[in-house]
Write a protein that holds these residues in place. Structure first.
Motif, PDB file in Angstrom:
ATOM      1  N   HIS A  68       0.879  -1.280  -0.026  1.00 53.09           N
ATOM      2  CA  HIS A  68       0.041  -0.098   0.103  1.00 53.09           C
ATOM      3  C   HIS A  68       0.990   1.306  -0.062  1.00 53.09           C
ATOM      4  O   HIS A  68       0.119   2.439  -0.382  1.00 53.09           O
ATOM      5  CB  HIS A  68      -0.953  -0.020   1.208  1.00 53.09           C
ATOM      6  CG  HIS A  68      -1.948  -0.973   1.171  1.00 53.09           C
ATOM      7  ND1 HIS A  68      -2.889  -1.338   2.174  1.00 53.09           N
ATOM      8  CD2 HIS A  68      -2.405  -1.702   0.150  1.00 53.09           C
ATOM      9  CE1 HIS A  68      -3.501  -2.145   1.769  1.00 53.09           C
ATOM     10  NE2 HIS A  68      -3.614  -2.477   0.462  1.00 53.09           N
ATOM     11  N   ALA A  69       2.077   1.156   0.630  1.00 47.92           N
ATOM     12  CA  ALA A  69       2.984   2.408   0.435  1.00 47.92           C
ATOM     13  C   ALA A  69       3.547   2.666  -0.791  1.00 47.92           C
ATOM     14  O   ALA A  69       4.154   3.553  -0.968  1.00 47.92           O
ATOM     15  CB  ALA A  69       4.113   2.183   1.574  1.00 47.92           C
ATOM     16  N   ASP A  77      -1.532   5.095  -4.623  1.00 49.01           N
ATOM     17  CA  ASP A  77      -2.924   5.345  -4.189  1.00 49.01           C
ATOM     18  C   ASP A  77      -2.905   6.204  -2.865  1.00 49.01           C
ATOM     19  O   ASP A  77      -2.557   5.544  -1.788  1.00 49.01           O
ATOM     20  CB  ASP A  77      -3.723   3.918  -4.056  1.00 49.01           C
ATOM     21  CG  ASP A  77      -5.390   4.496  -3.466  1.00 49.01           C
ATOM     22  OD1 ASP A  77      -5.419   5.492  -3.285  1.00 49.01           O
ATOM     23  OD2 ASP A  77      -5.921   3.596  -3.666  1.00 49.01           O
ATOM     24  N   PRO A  78      -3.081   7.300  -2.792  1.00 44.46           N
ATOM     25  CA  PRO A  78      -3.027   8.249  -1.661  1.00 44.46           C
ATOM     26  C   PRO A  78      -4.029   7.934  -0.553  1.00 44.46           C
ATOM     27  O   PRO A  78      -3.927   8.433   0.566  1.00 44.46           O
ATOM     28  CB  PRO A  78      -3.070   9.760  -2.221  1.00 44.46           C
ATOM     29  CG  PRO A  78      -3.941   9.536  -3.243  1.00 44.46           C
ATOM     30  CD  PRO A  78      -3.524   8.367  -4.013  1.00 44.46           C
ATOM     31  N   TRP A 127       1.323   6.615   4.275  1.00 46.88           N
ATOM     32  CA  TRP A 127       0.209   6.567   3.006  1.00 46.88           C
ATOM     33  C   TRP A 127       0.919   6.220   1.754  1.00 46.88           C
ATOM     34  O   TRP A 127       0.478   5.198   1.139  1.00 46.88           O
ATOM     35  CB  TRP A 127      -0.621   7.941   2.883  1.00 46.88           C
ATOM     36  CG  TRP A 127      -1.654   8.101   3.818  1.00 46.88           C
ATOM     37  CD1 TRP A 127      -2.909   7.677   3.459  1.00 46.88           C
ATOM     38  CD2 TRP A 127      -1.795   8.430   5.022  1.00 46.88           C
ATOM     39  NE1 TRP A 127      -3.758   7.958   4.695  1.00 46.88           N
ATOM     40  CE2 TRP A 127      -3.100   8.345   5.342  1.00 46.88           C
ATOM     41  CE3 TRP A 127      -0.818   8.718   5.966  1.00 46.88           C
ATOM     42  CZ2 TRP A 127      -3.443   8.698   6.860  1.00 46.88           C
ATOM     43  CZ3 TRP A 127      -1.226   9.192   7.360  1.00 46.88           C
ATOM     44  CH2 TRP A 127      -2.596   9.133   7.670  1.00 46.88           C
ATOM     45  N   GLU A 128       2.257   6.887   1.403  1.00 47.79           N
ATOM     46  CA  GLU A 128       2.795   6.813   0.330  1.00 47.79           C
ATOM     47  C   GLU A 128       4.046   7.083   0.210  1.00 47.79           C
ATOM     48  O   GLU A 128       4.557   7.993   0.787  1.00 47.79           O
ATOM     49  CB  GLU A 128       2.042   7.330  -0.816  1.00 47.79           C
ATOM     50  CG  GLU A 128       2.096   7.040  -2.430  1.00 47.79           C
ATOM     51  CD  GLU A 128       1.521   5.726  -2.579  1.00 47.79           C
ATOM     52  OE1 GLU A 128       2.130   4.964  -3.554  1.00 47.79           O
ATOM     53  OE2 GLU A 128       0.661   5.082  -1.842  1.00 47.79           O
ATOM     54  N   ASP A 135       1.871   1.896  -4.079  1.00 47.83           N
ATOM     55  CA  ASP A 135       0.874   1.289  -4.883  1.00 47.83           C
ATOM     56  C   ASP A 135       0.023   2.499  -5.695  1.00 47.83           C
ATOM     57  O   ASP A 135      -0.613   2.518  -6.525  1.00 47.83           O
ATOM     58  CB  ASP A 135      -0.393   0.704  -4.349  1.00 47.83           C
ATOM     59  CG  ASP A 135      -1.435   1.597  -3.498  1.00 47.83           C
ATOM     60  OD1 ASP A 135      -0.596   2.611  -2.936  1.00 47.83           O
ATOM     61  OD2 ASP A 135      -2.204   1.098  -2.694  1.00 47.83           O
ATOM     62  N   ARG A 162       6.919   7.679  -3.005  1.00 49.44           N
ATOM     63  CA  ARG A 162       7.063   7.809  -4.451  1.00 49.44           C
ATOM     64  C   ARG A 162       8.330   8.567  -4.501  1.00 49.44           C
ATOM     65  O   ARG A 162       9.015   9.395  -3.803  1.00 49.44           O
ATOM     66  CB  ARG A 162       6.145   8.253  -5.269  1.00 49.44           C
ATOM     67  CG  ARG A 162       5.628   9.781  -4.927  1.00 49.44           C
ATOM     68  CD  ARG A 162       4.203  10.274  -5.819  1.00 49.44           C
ATOM     69  NE  ARG A 162       4.059  11.797  -5.708  1.00 49.44           N
ATOM     70  CZ  ARG A 162       3.359  12.319  -4.703  1.00 49.44           C
ATOM     71  NH1 ARG A 162       2.977  11.549  -3.768  1.00 49.44           N
ATOM     72  NH2 ARG A 162       3.135  13.435  -4.982  1.00 49.44           N
TER      73      ARG A 162
END
Length: 687
Positions: free
Chosen positions: A579-580, A584-585, A682-683, A582, A685
């Protein structure tokens, strides 16, 4: 005086119409008020919070928790989504205090207007001889039977939407000044329930388009009505200025696909997919609709299944007479009903407005069938007599079904579904908190810890039933399984069956004694009042587990470009490590107890990185990254600290120069917390 004179003339002209309509309204009210606290079998936190917010609003001098005077919206579970429904509970709370019956009855009394409005619509807009048909069809519509007995705000919005349609058609067919009434009812609908905002917007746009010539004829009235509409929008404008971005945040909480990183064409495709599902007869009439079981009457379907043929006849009549404003408006209401739900995902509460046009179309189809049958029987029985007889039969049959539905709900609904926990009926609010207060009266020295895991918003339910301050605490056995709390021996824990089994099977506890049980409706134990204590070597057991959890978990992820990477990360209790990464925020991971959260990434294919962007929580946070190039023996380290914010945010780590990276170590440290703590991410990148 003129109003009462007109009413008397109409009563004298159509006495039986008035009598039967009044009886239908009485039967409708009885099927809503009888056993109101018993069905639905749950009392949901979304019902309790209406009265709690009204009470807090009065306590705080007509202000919300942010100090805003006469606020447009009240905060509920971290989002601002309650408005008119809270204001409507103020007077009942002042007069009668807090109770399940008062909270629900307030909603029932207001939503009963829908039963009147659909009858008036059938009479005035369609010239029906049997306006009570609409009231009785609405009475036996299963999803409306269920939700109109709750204090959910969706029922209010649906009722006000019925009033909007009624007054709009009076404007369209009778007197222009009724447009002002329609505007006010549209505003009530808009402020009652967030998905209804889209429904009203779609309805207004379509009605403005198809009736444009008439609006132009009445342009002076329309302009004044637009002014009234803008006046009604001022509270919403104030809200948007005071809480910018809150609407997007609401969609984010609901995980709407509109905020997902996907092409617009794909988002539109999902919207129309959900929208068309909302128009699918199978969704509305199948006996087991795909909704949460607490929003379903088992084996009934959402709409009145015996009336499916009449519904289809009503749709056919509307299409045949589409040039007539009344029929055209019903079709527009059908088209508008799923639009609010389609923004997120179809659910019956978000599309409940559908029951209004469905009720009217079904009643129209039923009356048409009765009229045609009376014409067939005209050779044996005068058509007027046979039609009245068929009307009496329909009245008796629908009334009987309403009574049967009420009896079935009160007697059998507790056993319709046997999942009484969080993912099911969320049964037990009144039963638990009344039992806890009874226990405290018998044992005033007792310290009670009530599990919150069986329902949403148990803190609100506790306040609703126990008052302020709550004389017990909320928590469950899990907190005592991972950390040593010496006060455990002095507590009475109210556990769910799953928690009781975990405690009973755990090697960490001994002397487990059940003092009391509360049964589920099917007789199984539902809640346990338990005393217990730790085993002698509990601290050694917990320390060994703690060391084991601090070890990094090994895994593999797929990066957004499709390449694989090996990863080592802190033990999680929420989300998956993928999930980190993907893109998707709205998805996230959370550490079980580690602070900082550590993520070590080993890239199979080197990546050129100029900056790292991490989406983290709102607490004061320090983010650190160490990056290795293929030949490096020492990493490049970058770090940044950010202060507290109310919402998650992006933290950008700029590198001094672009770097080819094969390995990176990321740490997210919650500066306000020690350890153990939950750290959210959450994310991740890079660019």
């Amino acid at each position: 005086m003129r109003f009462w004179q007109r009413l008397r003339v109409r009563w004298q002209t159509y006495p039986w119409v008035g009598i039967l309509t009044a009886l239908a309204l009485l039967f409708y009210a009885l099927t809503r008020l009888i056993g109101l606290a018993q069905f639905p079998i749950y009392f949901f936190s979304d019902e309790a919070v209406q009265t709690l917010l009204a009470a807090d609003f009065l306590r705080d001098g007509l202000r919300n928790y942010d100090g805003e005077f006469l606020p447009t919206y009240f905060e509920n579970g971290g989002q601002y989504n309650l408005s008119l429904s809270v204001y409507l509970q103020v007077v009942p709370y002042l007069l009668f205090g807090r109770s399940v019956v008062v909270t629900r009855a307030t909603s029932v009394l207001i939503t009963s207007l829908s039963a009147l409005w659909v009858a008036l619509l059938l009479r005035r807009a369609f010239g029906s001889r049997f306006p009570w048909l609409a009231t009785l069809v609405l009475m036996v519509t299963p999803t409306w039977f269920l939700h109109s007995r709750t204090a959910f705000e969706t029922a209010l919005a649906t009722s006000f939407y019925a009033g909007f349609l009624y007054y709009y058609l009076r404007y369209r067919l009778e007197q222009p000044h009724y447009l002002f009434h329609a505007v006010l009812l549209a505003a009530f609908t808009f402020y009652s329930y967030s998905p209804a905002q889209m429904i009203i917007a779609v309805s207004v746009i379509l009605l403005a388009a198809v009736d444009a010539p008439y609006h132009w004829q009445q342009r002076r009235t329309v302009m004044r009505a637009l002014g009234l509409g803008l006046l009604c929008l001022l509270p919403y404008i104030r809200f948007q200025l005071t809480y910018p971005g809150e609407t997007l945040r609401h969609l984010e909480i609901l995980r709407s696909y509109w905020l997902q990183p996907m092409p617009l064409s794909e988002k539109l495709g999902l919207f129309f997919q959900e929208y068309l599902r909302g128009l699918n007869l199978l969704y509305w009439f199948r006996p087991d609709p795909p909704d949460l079981i607490r929003h379903v009457m088992k084996n009934y379907g959402h709409l009145w299944r015996p009336g499916l043929l009449f519904t289809l006849l009503g749709v056919a009549l509307a299409l045949r007479h589409i040039r007539q404003p009344s029929y055209r408006t019903m079709l527009i209401a059908v088209l508008a009903a799923p639009s609010g739900a389609a923004l997120v995902g179809l659910g019956v509460t978000r599309a409940l407005v559908m029951v209004i046009p469905a009720t009217l179309l079904t009643a129209l189809g039923l009356e048409w069938a009765m009229t045609r049958l009376s014409q067939v029987l005209a050779g044996w029985i005068p058509s007027r007599i046979s039609l009245n007889a068929l009307g009496a039969l329909a009245f008796a049959g629908l009334s009987l079904q309403g009574g049967t539905m009420l009896q079935d709900a009160l007697q059998n609904a507790p056993l319709w579904y046997r999942n009484y926990g969080l993912n099911g009926m969320q049964y037990g609010a009144r039963e638990i908190f009344e039992a806890v207060q009874t226990y405290l009266q018998a044992h005033p020295e007792a310290k009670i810890l009530v599990s919150p895991t069986w329902a949403n918003g148990t803190d609100n339910l506790a306040r609703f039933f126990a008052g302020d301050p709550v004389p017990f605490a909320l928590g469950n056995i899990d907190a005592f399984m991972d950390e040593y709390h010496p006060e455990l021996e002095n507590l009475v824990l109210v556990m769910t069956p799953e928690e009781y089994e975990r405690a009973r099977n755990s090697p960490k506890f001994t002397d487990i004694h059940v003092e009391q049980t509360l049964p589920y409706p099917d007789g199984r134990p539902g809640f346990y009042f338990v005393r217990l204590r730790y085993v002698e070597n509990i601290e050694a057991i917990l320390e060994a587990e703690r060391q084991q959890r601090r070890a990094l978990v090994q895994g593999q992820i797929t990066l957004p470009d499709g390449t694989l990477a090996q990863v080592a990360y802190s033990y999680l209790d929420m989300g998956e490590i993928q999930h980190a990464f993907d893109g998707d925020p709205t998805t996230l991971i959370r550490t079980y107890e580690a602070n900082p959260l550590r993520v070590n990434l080993f890239l199979a294919t080197p990546k050129v990185v100029s900056r790292l962007i991490l989406r983290v929580g709102g607490t004061p946070t320090r983010v650190t990254a160490r990056l290795w190039s293929p030949e490096a023996t020492e990493p490049m380290e970058v770090s940044q600290e950010v202060g507290e914010t109310p919402l998650p945010r992006d933290v950008t780590l700029d590198l001094p120069a672009p770097l080819e990276v094969v390995r990176m170590e990321i740490e997210v440290f919650s500066m306000r917390d020690g350890e153990p703590a939950h750290v959210h991410l959450w994310e991740v990148r890079w660019q």
